[in-house]
Write a protein that holds these residues in place. Structure first.
Motif, PDB file in Angstrom:
ATOM      1  N   UNK A 209       0.832  -1.206   0.000  1.00 17.67           N
ATOM      2  CA  UNK A 209       0.000   0.000   0.000  1.00 17.67           C
ATOM      3  C   UNK A 209       0.867   1.257   0.000  1.00 17.67           C
ATOM      4  N   UNK A 210       1.905   1.291   0.813  1.00 15.30           N
ATOM      5  CA  UNK A 210       2.744   2.477   0.913  1.00 15.30           C
ATOM      6  C   UNK A 210       3.481   2.762  -0.392  1.00 15.30           C
ATOM      7  N   UNK A 211       4.016   1.726  -1.032  1.00 19.01           N
ATOM      8  CA  UNK A 211       4.851   1.943  -2.215  1.00 19.01           C
ATOM      9  C   UNK A 211       4.051   2.141  -3.497  1.00 19.01           C
ATOM     10  N   UNK A 212       2.872   1.517  -3.587  1.00 16.33           N
ATOM     11  CA  UNK A 212       2.146   1.543  -4.858  1.00 16.33           C
ATOM     12  C   UNK A 212       0.706   2.057  -4.757  1.00 16.33           C
ATOM     13  N   UNK A 213       0.157   2.172  -3.555  1.00 14.16           N
ATOM     14  CA  UNK A 213      -1.236   2.571  -3.407  1.00 14.16           C
ATOM     15  C   UNK A 213      -2.217   1.449  -3.640  1.00 14.16           C
ATOM     16  N   UNK A 214      -1.719   0.239  -3.902  1.00 14.57           N
ATOM     17  CA  UNK A 214      -2.576  -0.903  -4.180  1.00 14.57           C
ATOM     18  C   UNK A 214      -3.017  -1.572  -2.879  1.00 14.57           C
ATOM     19  N   UNK A 215      -4.323  -1.803  -2.759  1.00 16.67           N
ATOM     20  CA  UNK A 215      -4.840  -2.584  -1.638  1.00 16.67           C
ATOM     21  C   UNK A 215      -4.660  -4.062  -1.956  1.00 16.67           C
ATOM     22  N   UNK A 216      -4.257  -4.836  -0.964  1.00 15.02           N
ATOM     23  CA  UNK A 216      -3.990  -6.249  -1.219  1.00 15.02           C
ATOM     24  C   UNK A 216      -4.346  -7.102  -0.018  1.00 15.02           C
ATOM     25  N   UNK A 244      -2.889 -11.000  -2.989  1.00 18.63           N
ATOM     26  CA  UNK A 244      -4.031 -10.915  -3.899  1.00 18.63           C
ATOM     27  C   UNK A 244      -4.449  -9.459  -4.015  1.00 18.63           C
ATOM     28  N   UNK A 245      -4.479  -8.944  -5.230  1.00 19.71           N
ATOM     29  CA  UNK A 245      -4.822  -7.541  -5.443  1.00 19.71           C
ATOM     30  C   UNK A 245      -6.302  -7.299  -5.195  1.00 19.71           C
ATOM     31  N   UNK A 246      -6.604  -6.240  -4.457  1.00 21.87           N
ATOM     32  CA  UNK A 246      -7.986  -5.830  -4.204  1.00 21.87           C
ATOM     33  C   UNK A 246      -8.334  -4.534  -4.919  1.00 21.87           C
ATOM     34  N   UNK A 247      -7.337  -3.873  -5.482  1.00 24.74           N
ATOM     35  CA  UNK A 247      -7.535  -2.680  -6.307  1.00 24.74           C
ATOM     36  C   UNK A 247      -6.456  -2.697  -7.374  1.00 24.74           C
ATOM     37  N   UNK A 248      -6.572  -1.811  -8.367  1.00 25.35           N
ATOM     38  CA  UNK A 248      -5.657  -1.895  -9.504  1.00 25.35           C
ATOM     39  C   UNK A 248      -5.056  -0.559  -9.934  1.00 25.35           C
ATOM     40  N   UNK A 249      -5.608   0.535  -9.474  1.00 28.54           N
ATOM     41  CA  UNK A 249      -5.101   1.841  -9.889  1.00 28.54           C
ATOM     42  C   UNK A 249      -3.868   2.199  -9.056  1.00 28.54           C
ATOM     43  N   UNK A 250      -2.738   2.343  -9.701  1.00 31.82           N
ATOM     44  CA  UNK A 250      -1.456   2.542  -9.025  1.00 31.82           C
ATOM     45  C   UNK A 250      -1.239   4.014  -8.683  1.00 31.82           C
ATOM     46  N   UNK A 251      -0.751   4.259  -7.474  1.00 31.68           N
ATOM     47  CA  UNK A 251      -0.359   5.588  -7.011  1.00 31.68           C
ATOM     48  C   UNK A 251       1.014   5.459  -6.344  1.00 31.68           C
ATOM     49  N   UNK A 252       2.088   5.622  -7.112  1.00 32.07           N
ATOM     50  CA  UNK A 252       3.441   5.402  -6.585  1.00 32.07           C
ATOM     51  C   UNK A 252       3.779   6.338  -5.420  1.00 32.07           C
ATOM     52  N   UNK A 253       4.556   5.833  -4.491  1.00 30.40           N
ATOM     53  CA  UNK A 253       5.036   6.626  -3.356  1.00 30.40           C
ATOM     54  C   UNK A 253       6.105   7.592  -3.863  1.00 30.40           C
ATOM     55  N   UNK A 254       5.852   8.887  -3.739  1.00 32.50           N
ATOM     56  CA  UNK A 254       6.735   9.889  -4.340  1.00 32.50           C
ATOM     57  C   UNK A 254       8.144   9.862  -3.760  1.00 32.50           C
ATOM     58  N   UNK A 255       8.270   9.606  -2.480  1.00 29.24           N
ATOM     59  CA  UNK A 255       9.579   9.693  -1.840  1.00 29.24           C
ATOM     60  C   UNK A 255      10.511   8.534  -2.187  1.00 29.24           C
TER      61      UNK A 255
END
Length: 327
Positions: A209-216, A244-255
């Motif tokens: 979640x922190x690195x990609x924004x993906x719920x799993x 197991x992915x629960x979402x698919x829209x990626x939001x990369x961790x900026x830092x």
């Protein structure tokens, strides 16, 4: 002192929609009243009913048409909001007329556009395959298929579609801004460090979640590696986890993350960096076996909450659920 790290393998071959709600509609209009049961008799009473109906038929017809139209517009498909500005619709197996579904879907899309929604997911069970064509006519396309359902998706904004091309045998990979892989162009699995007092399964979910924004959802430990004199001369445990992915829209961790994407398993393993390193080749072989044959080909270790004679608090025992037939 043991420094415990994680390598996290996140796959999207199985889409889990968390919503378990039945299909329903919303409407502010009340249904038209039915006739009083006391009038359901024979003779003059019936003729009276017919006479009344005949005299008001024209006015009722236009009124009912207007009410029906208003009710239809206000009805929408029940959906669950996801964490990325989209909605998920999980259809039940209850039969539905394709024409009714098409009308409801158009009203729903109009409603969701006004709300600024992004991706719309519809999980269609195999029993409702007759609803696929109306959905495609409204702009939906096939995302992936499983034996008992088909997942359809539609991107509503005019901006570029950021949803993954499909979820079958794709892995979540990142390029890091820091460390030895900075600027190398290497795509790797998300990795992270377990916090003190944190379970491995919880750490894997948090790091993804922190690195990609993906719920799993944590599924199992596929493998682990032990090494010594690693960090500050201490021993190190390295866990390979399947998610197991629960979402698919990626939001990369900026830092920390330069880029992130869904990549086919074949493209990931074809990277020279993966082919060069023995450890990564072993991990790739495990993933391939899991992808092709499931638990029958390779079964990892899943967490089972347990207590010991030393403490009443529960910890996790990681074991092979498949061979023990533990659900």
């Amino acid at each position: 002192m043991i420094v415990t790290r994680l390598m996290i393998v996140s796959r999207s071959s199985i889409l889990s929609v968390t919503s378990s709600k039945n299909l329903s509609f919303y409407s502010k209009k009340r249904p038209l009243s039915t006739l009083n049961p006391s009038l359901r008799s024979q003779g003059k009473t019936n003729r009276l009913i017919l006479g009344i109906f005949s005299s008001i038929r024209s006015s009722m017809s236009s009124s009912m048409s207007r009410v029906s139209s208003e009710k239809q517009v206000e009805r929408i498909l029940e959906a669950k909001n996801d964490d990325h500005g989209g909605v998920i619709v999980e259809m039940t197996s209850e039969p539905m007329d394709p024409g009714v579904f098409a009308s409801l879907l158009r009203a729903s899309l109009s409603h969701w556009r006004k709300e600024g929604k992004r991706g719309v997911w519809i999980k269609v069970p195999i029993d409702l395959v007759n609803l696929v064509e109306p959905a495609v006519m409204e702009g939906f396309y096939f995302h992936h298929a499983e034996p008992r359902y088909l997942m359809l998706v539609h991107w509503l904004p005019s901006s570029a579609n950021t949803l993954p091309a499909n979820a079958t045998h794709r892995v979540l990979v990142v390029q890091e801004k820091n460390g030895r892989f900075r600027g190398s162009g290497v795509w790797k699995f998300p990795t992270g460090v377990v916090d003190e007092g944190e379970d491995i399964c919880d750490a894997a979910v948090r790091e993804v979640k922190e690195e990609t924004g993906i719920d799993s959802k944590f599924l199992e430990i596929l493998a682990l590696r032990q090494s010594h004199k690693s960090f500050f001369g201490k021993s190190d445990l390295f866990f390979v986890c399947m998610m197991q992915a629960l979402s698919f829209e990626i939001q990369p961790q900026e830092s920390e993350i330069e880029a992130a994407q869904w990549m086919s398993y074949e493209e990931y393993t074809a990277q020279p960096f993966v082919q060069k390193h023995e450890l990564l080749r072993y991990i790739a072989d495990i993933c391939r076996q899991k992808k092709e044959k499931g638990d029958e080909g390779y079964s990892g270790f899943s967490p089972v909450p347990t207590t010991t004679g030393f403490s009443d608090s529960k910890g996790c025992l990681y074991l092979n659920r498949y061979d023990l037939k533990i659900l």
